[in-house]
Design a protein around this motif. Structure first.
Motif, short mmCIF file in Angstrom:
data_model
loop_
_atom_site.label_atom_id
_atom_site.label_comp_id
_atom_site.label_asym_id
_atom_site.label_seq_id
_atom_site.Cartn_x
_atom_site.Cartn_y
_atom_site.Cartn_z
N GLY A 201 0.79 -0.93 0.03
CA GLY A 201 0.03 0.16 -0.03
C GLY A 201 0.57 1.67 0.00
O GLY A 201 0.22 2.49 -0.45
N SER B 47 0.91 1.86 3.86
CA SER B 47 0.41 0.16 3.90
C SER B 47 -0.22 -0.42 4.52
O SER B 47 -0.78 -1.18 3.88
N TRP C 188 -0.70 5.80 -6.02
CA TRP C 188 0.14 5.76 -4.24
C TRP C 188 0.61 6.97 -4.99
O TRP C 188 0.92 8.05 -5.41
N ALA D 76 -3.80 1.02 4.42
CA ALA D 76 -4.40 0.66 2.96
C ALA D 76 -5.33 -0.76 2.62
O ALA D 76 -6.07 -0.89 2.29
N ARG E 112 -0.78 8.32 5.45
CA ARG E 112 -0.54 8.30 3.95
C ARG E 112 0.99 8.84 3.95
O ARG E 112 2.18 8.55 3.38
N PRO F 274 -5.12 -1.88 -1.04
CA PRO F 274 -6.02 -2.09 -1.22
C PRO F 274 -7.59 -3.37 -1.49
O PRO F 274 -8.68 -3.00 -1.52
N SER G 237 -14.55 1.21 -1.28
CA SER G 237 -12.90 0.39 -1.56
C SER G 237 -12.28 0.91 -2.63
O SER G 237 -12.98 1.18 -3.95
N ALA H 263 -6.67 7.85 1.83
CA ALA H 263 -6.34 6.85 3.08
C ALA H 263 -5.96 8.41 4.16
O ALA H 263 -5.72 8.86 3.31
N HIS I 239 -6.10 3.53 -1.03
CA HIS I 239 -5.16 4.00 -2.07
C HIS I 239 -4.23 5.25 -0.53
O HIS I 239 -6.04 6.10 -0.25
N THR I 240 -3.23 5.57 -0.36
CA THR I 240 -2.89 6.57 0.05
C THR I 240 -3.16 7.70 -0.55
O THR I 240 -2.86 8.94 0.01
#
Length: 467
Positions: free
Chosen positions: A74, A81, A393, A84, A97, A353, A370, A94, A90-91
């Motif tokens: 992630g 990571s 990312w 995620a 990060r 994810p 998601s 999220a 994803h970052t």
């Protein structure tokens, strides 16, 4: 356009897939286990090309299941990571990060108490895969590393869907390391007498395995979700002994220790597999295995030497904290006897994810929001090809960076508003030739996707705070 095209093609592929049979009324739903290594590189296991360290039990997972060759963590460091993995975001979306936050979060100290950190943490608005599975009737347990609490006392596993938790938290230094003096059991600090006063009596890797096996034994009669989050082989390098590498000529003690750490991790995985087989749960259990990011916990000369000695990044460019393949590509194996073809290999690009929607799909639980997709169609058919989709990312150490993958293309922006680098991974997996000047149309499409997927947050605002 990329997103609309992908969603349409992905939904069509899932609808056409030879699905796992839906659980019949009264039938047992599968147990789900996610085994996560820490700072283990793409090339640190034998099944992914490691030649100096034996990993027979991780290899056993691959022999009995499916190995993904283009799987991604992630983020290039632990906290985001794992965020995620747990939240399916994803970052760019999220809560967490980076291991630090630019704003919000909470301030605390690290190490000797003099280093001040601003840590992000999960908030009540965040939902984890454990919460969804818990709501679907699963018994949930986390053994090991959480890393999503920061310095917030309420951001602990029991408040995010885990019925049982035994491990360590950022906010309690006495619980950290491979020989911790204390451990957190749910919400209680428990002493470990064998490790009191600096003694090395109980090894963290063994404790996680013991607790995972105990969890399986106590919940063997009902569906469960077990997250076994090992700390190994993250620095500092320490093990009970050198294991089978004690007599390796020409190896330094550091190299013997690193290999032994992976050896004891692999032994733990083998013990867990033996427990499932002995309990008659093999065919009822889906096991995922991955690492949270690339190798080399800190960019020191010692750790670089060890990583290079073992070719831990599998010949890819970069290490942990890097957005190149060596920093984010991870081993990813999924095993479910008689459901997933044994010995299968898939080159479908997947990332953390995807775990949440996959787990909910396998459990027959309602679909949740998601940034990932269910991998179920690809697990049952290794020959199935995926429609190109946009993976994203972002990362903030040492400054804002973005990465995207779309089909064979990978783009990187190494500083805010910087020019994009572009690589054709089908021809250049080591990212040695930037072909951005040759493909302005692809660069424009990747830039559009990056702009769309990045959403500022309280922890990571635009523009960043000064100072």
């Amino acid at each position: 356009m990329i997103r609309r095209e992908f969603i349409a093609s992905a939904l069509a592929a899932i609808a056409a897939a030879p699905a796992f049979a839906a659980p019949q009324p009264g039938a047992r739903r599968p147990n789900i286990i996610f085994i996560l290594a820490d700072d283990m590189g793409y090339g640190d296991t034998a099944v992914y090309g490691q030649r100096r360290i034996a990993t027979p039990n991780i290899d056993r997972l691959a022999r009995d299941g499916m190995r993904f060759t283009q799987a991604y963590a992630g983020a290039p460091v632990c906290g985001p990571s794992r965020c995620a993995l747990m939240t399916g975001m994803h970052t760019g979306h999220a809560r967490i990060r980076d291991n630090t936050a630019l704003a919000a979060g909470k301030l605390g100290t690290k190490g000797n108490g003099k280093q001040l950190w601003r840590r992000p943490n999960l908030l009540p608005d965040d939902r984890t895969v454990a919460q969804y599975l818990q709501g679907a009737g699963y018994r949930t347990g986390l053994m090991g590393k959480w890393h999503l609490d920061g310095f917030e006392t309420k951001a602990t596993p029991p408040n995010f869907g885990f019925d049982e938790f035994k491990g360590w938290l950022i906010q309690y230094e006495s619980t950290q390391g491979y020989w911790p003096a204390q451990r957190v059991h749910d919400a209680t600090l428990v002493d470990i007498p064998e490790n009191a006063n600096g003694k090395h009596g109980r090894y963290d890797t063994d404790m996680i395995t013991d607790d995972a096996i105990d969890f399986v034994e106590r919940h063997r009669s009902r569906p469960f979700f077990l997250y076994a989050a090992y700390n190994s082989p993250h620095s500092p390098f320490t093990a009970p002994d050198f294991g089978p590498y004690a007599d390796r000529a020409g190896w330094s003690d550091d190299e013997k220790t690193y290999a032994a750490m992976i050896h004891y991790l692999d032994l733990g995985i083998g013990r867990l597999l033996d427990k499932l087989a002995g309990a008659g749960l093999d065919k009822d259990t889906v096991i995922f295995f991955a690492s949270d990011n690339g190798p080399r916990s800190e960019p020191t000369a010692q750790q670089t030497r060890i990583t290079d000695f073992f070719d831990s990044n599998g010949g890819l460019t970069g290490y942990k904290r890097d957005m190149y393949e060596g920093g984010i590509r991870t081993p990813w194996i999924v095993r479910w006897p008689e459901k997933i073809p044994a010995g299968a290999v898939s080159d479908v690009p997947v990332y953390f994810p995807d775990f949440l929607p996959t787990a909910l799909d396998l459990a027959g639980a309602p679909v949740a929001r998601s940034d990932g997709v269910s991998l179920r169609p690809f697990l049952v058919d290794a020959r199935r090809k995926a429609a190109d989709r946009f993976l994203y990312w972002e990362f903030y150490d040492p400054e804002f960076r973005q990465v995207a993958r779309w089909g064979k293309w990978k783009a990187l922006r190494m500083k805010r508003d910087g020019a994009l680098e572009l690589y054709d991974l089908s021809r250049d997996p080591k990212e040695s030739r930037n072909v951005a000047a040759d493909h302005p149309d692809i660069v424009a499409r990747m830039a559009e996707g990056m702009a769309r997927e990045h959403v500022a947050s309280a922890e990571y605002p635009d523009p960043p705070p000064k100072g």
